[in-house]
Every structure is written in C-alpha cells, then in structure tokens.
Design a protein around this motif. Structure first.
Motif, PDB file in Angstrom:
ATOM      1  N   PRO A 264       0.833  -1.195   0.000  1.00 43.56           N
ATOM      2  CA  PRO A 264       0.000   0.000   0.000  1.00 43.56           C
ATOM      3  C   PRO A 264       0.874   1.254   0.000  1.00 43.56           C
ATOM      4  O   PRO A 264       2.004   1.237   0.479  1.00 43.56           O
ATOM      5  N   ARG A 265       0.340   2.314  -0.533  1.00 48.62           N
ATOM      6  CA  ARG A 265       1.075   3.583  -0.561  1.00 48.62           C
ATOM      7  C   ARG A 265       1.392   4.045   0.851  1.00 48.62           C
ATOM      8  O   ARG A 265       0.636   3.821   1.781  1.00 48.62           O
ATOM      9  N   VAL A 266       2.507   4.732   0.951  1.00 48.83           N
ATOM     10  CA  VAL A 266       2.942   5.316   2.211  1.00 48.83           C
ATOM     11  C   VAL A 266       2.633   6.809   2.133  1.00 48.83           C
ATOM     12  O   VAL A 266       2.826   7.432   1.092  1.00 48.83           O
ATOM     13  N   SER A 267       2.172   7.389   3.228  1.00 48.16           N
ATOM     14  CA  SER A 267       1.877   8.817   3.280  1.00 48.16           C
ATOM     15  C   SER A 267       2.776   9.497   4.293  1.00 48.16           C
ATOM     16  O   SER A 267       3.059   8.929   5.359  1.00 48.16           O
ATOM     17  N   ALA A 268       3.196  10.696   3.957  1.00 49.42           N
ATOM     18  CA  ALA A 268       3.962  11.496   4.909  1.00 49.42           C
ATOM     19  C   ALA A 268       3.074  11.771   6.112  1.00 49.42           C
ATOM     20  O   ALA A 268       1.880  12.013   5.987  1.00 49.42           O
TER      21      ALA A 268
ATOM     22  N   THR B   2      11.555  16.812  15.312  1.00 54.24           N
ATOM     23  CA  THR B   2      12.929  16.644  15.767  1.00 54.24           C
ATOM     24  C   THR B   2      13.157  17.683  16.864  1.00 54.24           C
ATOM     25  O   THR B   2      12.223  18.379  17.270  1.00 54.24           O
ATOM     26  N   ASP B   3      14.374  17.823  17.328  1.00 54.56           N
ATOM     27  CA  ASP B   3      14.646  18.762  18.415  1.00 54.56           C
ATOM     28  C   ASP B   3      14.165  20.177  18.107  1.00 54.56           C
ATOM     29  O   ASP B   3      13.555  20.826  18.943  1.00 54.56           O
ATOM     30  N   ARG B   4      14.446  20.657  16.891  1.00 57.68           N
ATOM     31  CA  ARG B   4      14.131  22.047  16.551  1.00 57.68           C
ATOM     32  C   ARG B   4      13.112  22.212  15.439  1.00 57.68           C
ATOM     33  O   ARG B   4      12.658  23.319  15.176  1.00 57.68           O
ATOM     34  N   LEU B   5      12.762  21.119  14.777  1.00 56.59           N
ATOM     35  CA  LEU B   5      11.948  21.205  13.573  1.00 56.59           C
ATOM     36  C   LEU B   5      10.646  20.419  13.683  1.00 56.59           C
ATOM     37  O   LEU B   5      10.608  19.355  14.299  1.00 56.59           O
ATOM     38  N   ASP B   6       9.632  20.948  13.022  1.00 55.99           N
ATOM     39  CA  ASP B   6       8.425  20.182  12.732  1.00 55.99           C
ATOM     40  C   ASP B   6       8.490  19.846  11.253  1.00 55.99           C
ATOM     41  O   ASP B   6       8.643  20.749  10.419  1.00 55.99           O
ATOM     42  N   LEU B   7       8.416  18.564  10.920  1.00 57.46           N
ATOM     43  CA  LEU B   7       8.351  18.130   9.534  1.00 57.46           C
ATOM     44  C   LEU B   7       6.877  17.987   9.206  1.00 57.46           C
ATOM     45  O   LEU B   7       6.203  17.078   9.714  1.00 57.46           O
ATOM     46  N   LEU B   8       6.372  18.917   8.428  1.00 54.48           N
ATOM     47  CA  LEU B   8       4.953  18.996   8.108  1.00 54.48           C
ATOM     48  C   LEU B   8       4.695  18.362   6.749  1.00 54.48           C
ATOM     49  O   LEU B   8       5.358  18.734   5.767  1.00 54.48           O
ATOM     50  N   PRO B   9       3.780  17.422   6.643  1.00 53.06           N
ATOM     51  CA  PRO B   9       3.461  16.901   5.316  1.00 53.06           C
ATOM     52  C   PRO B   9       3.191  18.077   4.369  1.00 53.06           C
ATOM     53  O   PRO B   9       2.465  19.019   4.715  1.00 53.06           O
TER      54      PRO B   9
ATOM     55  N   SER C 187       2.402   9.916  -6.847  1.00 51.26           N
ATOM     56  CA  SER C 187       2.934   9.232  -8.014  1.00 51.26           C
ATOM     57  C   SER C 187       1.815   8.542  -8.795  1.00 51.26           C
ATOM     58  O   SER C 187       0.866   8.036  -8.208  1.00 51.26           O
ATOM     59  N   GLY C 188       1.951   8.508 -10.092  1.00 48.44           N
ATOM     60  CA  GLY C 188       1.012   7.776 -10.923  1.00 48.44           C
ATOM     61  C   GLY C 188       1.235   6.276 -10.870  1.00 48.44           C
ATOM     62  O   GLY C 188       0.405   5.495 -11.336  1.00 48.44           O
ATOM     63  N   ASP C 189       2.357   5.862 -10.287  1.00 47.44           N
ATOM     64  CA  ASP C 189       2.693   4.447 -10.164  1.00 47.44           C
ATOM     65  C   ASP C 189       2.255   3.963  -8.782  1.00 47.44           C
ATOM     66  O   ASP C 189       2.764   4.443  -7.763  1.00 47.44           O
ATOM     67  N   PRO C 190       1.327   3.012  -8.711  1.00 52.14           N
ATOM     68  CA  PRO C 190       0.844   2.560  -7.400  1.00 52.14           C
ATOM     69  C   PRO C 190       1.918   1.897  -6.541  1.00 52.14           C
ATOM     70  O   PRO C 190       1.731   1.743  -5.338  1.00 52.14           O
ATOM     71  N   ALA C 191       3.041   1.515  -7.135  1.00 55.26           N
ATOM     72  CA  ALA C 191       4.115   0.891  -6.369  1.00 55.26           C
ATOM     73  C   ALA C 191       5.123   1.920  -5.852  1.00 55.26           C
ATOM     74  O   ALA C 191       6.135   1.552  -5.250  1.00 55.26           O
ATOM     75  N   VAL C 192       4.856   3.209  -6.081  1.00 46.55           N
ATOM     76  CA  VAL C 192       5.768   4.274  -5.669  1.00 46.55           C
ATOM     77  C   VAL C 192       4.993   5.295  -4.843  1.00 46.55           C
ATOM     78  O   VAL C 192       3.932   5.756  -5.241  1.00 46.55           O
ATOM     79  N   SER C 193       5.559   5.636  -3.678  1.00 46.47           N
ATOM     80  CA  SER C 193       4.965   6.664  -2.820  1.00 46.47           C
ATOM     81  C   SER C 193       5.884   7.875  -2.780  1.00 46.47           C
ATOM     82  O   SER C 193       7.099   7.730  -2.613  1.00 46.47           O
ATOM     83  N   TRP C 194       5.290   9.042  -2.931  1.00 45.27           N
ATOM     84  CA  TRP C 194       6.026  10.292  -2.788  1.00 45.27           C
ATOM     85  C   TRP C 194       5.667  10.885  -1.438  1.00 45.27           C
ATOM     86  O   TRP C 194       4.510  11.212  -1.180  1.00 45.27           O
ATOM     87  N   CYS C 195       6.648  11.022  -0.586  1.00 44.89           N
ATOM     88  CA  CYS C 195       6.442  11.640   0.727  1.00 44.89           C
ATOM     89  C   CYS C 195       7.302  12.900   0.788  1.00 44.89           C
ATOM     90  O   CYS C 195       8.520  12.835   0.597  1.00 44.89           O
ATOM     91  N   ASN C 196       6.654  14.014   1.017  1.00 45.79           N
ATOM     92  CA  ASN C 196       7.333  15.309   1.040  1.00 45.79           C
ATOM     93  C   ASN C 196       6.926  16.074   2.287  1.00 45.79           C
ATOM     94  O   ASN C 196       5.761  16.044   2.686  1.00 45.79           O
TER      95      ASN C 196
ATOM     96  N   CYS D   4       8.838  29.543  11.200  1.00 46.94           N
ATOM     97  CA  CYS D   4       8.928  29.810   9.762  1.00 46.94           C
ATOM     98  C   CYS D   4       9.407  28.555   9.044  1.00 46.94           C
ATOM     99  O   CYS D   4      10.087  27.709   9.620  1.00 46.94           O
ATOM    100  N   LEU D   5       9.037  28.444   7.775  1.00 44.68           N
ATOM    101  CA  LEU D   5       9.530  27.352   6.950  1.00 44.68           C
ATOM    102  C   LEU D   5      10.970  27.651   6.567  1.00 44.68           C
ATOM    103  O   LEU D   5      11.326  28.798   6.288  1.00 44.68           O
ATOM    104  N   VAL D   6      11.803  26.590   6.547  1.00 42.56           N
ATOM    105  CA  VAL D   6      13.227  26.775   6.250  1.00 42.56           C
ATOM    106  C   VAL D   6      13.729  25.842   5.156  1.00 42.56           C
ATOM    107  O   VAL D   6      14.869  25.984   4.701  1.00 42.56           O
ATOM    108  N   GLY D   7      12.912  24.870   4.716  1.00 38.62           N
ATOM    109  CA  GLY D   7      13.367  23.941   3.700  1.00 38.62           C
ATOM    110  C   GLY D   7      12.406  22.778   3.546  1.00 38.62           C
ATOM    111  O   GLY D   7      11.266  22.830   4.030  1.00 38.62           O
ATOM    112  N   THR D   8      12.889  21.736   2.879  1.00 34.44           N
ATOM    113  CA  THR D   8      12.082  20.546   2.646  1.00 34.44           C
ATOM    114  C   THR D   8      12.943  19.290   2.746  1.00 34.44           C
ATOM    115  O   THR D   8      14.167  19.345   2.603  1.00 34.44           O
ATOM    116  N   VAL D   9      12.278  18.183   2.996  1.00 37.59           N
ATOM    117  CA  VAL D   9      12.876  16.858   2.813  1.00 37.59           C
ATOM    118  C   VAL D   9      11.862  16.030   2.054  1.00 37.59           C
ATOM    119  O   VAL D   9      10.661  16.322   2.078  1.00 37.59           O
ATOM    120  N   GLN D  10      12.350  15.019   1.369  1.00 38.25           N
ATOM    121  CA  GLN D  10      11.456  14.166   0.596  1.00 38.25           C
ATOM    122  C   GLN D  10      11.984  12.750   0.563  1.00 38.25           C
ATOM    123  O   GLN D  10      13.181  12.509   0.742  1.00 38.25           O
TER     124      GLN D  10
END
Length: 172
Positions: free
Chosen positions: A4-8, A13-20, A63-72, A82-88
C-alpha cells in the motif's frame, strides 16, 4: 502485488516540525528557495510562487505508479515559526527510499538539514524502508555531511554524475 502507498505524516525533531507538504506552503517556500545558489548542484532555477504551487499540486497528488509513494515535508523551525526547507522520500514497493533535502540559504550551517535527514531516516526505518539512498554531487561537501549524519555511506555507484550514498537496515 505492490505494498500500500505510504503517506507522509507529521514528524518532530529537536528544533523542527516536519509537516506533510501542502499546496498552501508554496508561497512561503518560494521565498525560502529563492536563492539561485541553491541550484548550483541540482540545476534549474528558483520557481515563482505560482510555479511552485503547481509543482506542489503534482507532488501532493502523488505518483502515478501505485508501487511508488512520494512523501514530502516542509520543515518548520519552531523557534522562528517559519519554513526553512524541505525533505522528501520516494519509496518503492521493494522497501527502498530515495531521499533528498534542501535548506534555504539564510538557515544553512546550523545543522538543520542533518537534523531533518536523521529524523526522516529514523521514520523510514521504523516502517516502510529497509534501504535508504541519496544522490550527492561529489563537490557538494555540505550534502555529503548531511548524508553521513543520517547514517548513509558513499558507494562506488554513481548516477548522473552524483555519488550514490546508502544505508541498509539490519533485519529485525
């Protein structure tokens, strides 16, 4: 049959909130990512808020591919709210996650990318991934430092001129 697809999901972390990632992040993130120097190793150029909004719409749709999940995730620095960047992470059904990160120029050299990457790798290894990889330009020492801080090690493999870094979880 694919997993099944994975969702962010929200991470902390200590200083950051990683927001979907959400489309509403585009306006603020356009300013965070506006420095052309951020594109030195990855190519391209900063996107306008409208162009970034369109990109985020595609990412959020998945993703259009059901076997691939994009988590950002958008990275929010709690101290400044404030926002400072991204991870994916792009996660495939075979349990491999390819990760990437970017921190806006004003917030670099504070260890935020390493902190976010460690948090992301810990989350990935608790569930959907047994192998984590990243591709780092050989001249990009800052990204090599982030990859190492997240427990990845360089391999002899390369793709599009970038070194493939890898971390493999031990079987449980």
């Amino acid at each position: 049959m694919s997993e099944p697809r994975v969702s962010a999901e929200p991470l902390r972390t200590d200083r950051l909130d990683l927001l979907p990632l959400r489309v509403k992040h585009a306006e603020e993130m356009a300013a965070v990512l506006a420095d052309p120097a951020l594109h030195r190793f990855i190519g391209g150029e900063p996107l306008s808020p409208d162009a970034l909004r369109a990109r985020y719409e595609r990412l959020v749709a998945g993703s259009g591919d059901p076997a691939v999940s994009w988590c950002n995730w958008a990275l929010r620095l709690r101290a400044g709210s404030c926002l400072v960047g991204t991870v994916q992470a792009t996660i495939t059904a075979d349990g491999t996650a390819e990760i990437a990160w970017v921190i806006g120029t004003p917030w670099q050299r504070r260890g935020l990318a390493s902190e976010a990457a460690r948090g992301l790798v810990a989350w990935l290894e608790q569930g959907p991934a047994h192998t984590v990889v990243a591709h780092v330009h050989p001249a990009h020492q800052a990204s090599a430092t982030v990859a190492a801080a997240a427990g990845l090690t360089p391999t002899e493999e390369s793709q599009d001129g970038e070194v493939r870094w890898r971390r493999q979880r031990l079987p449980r």
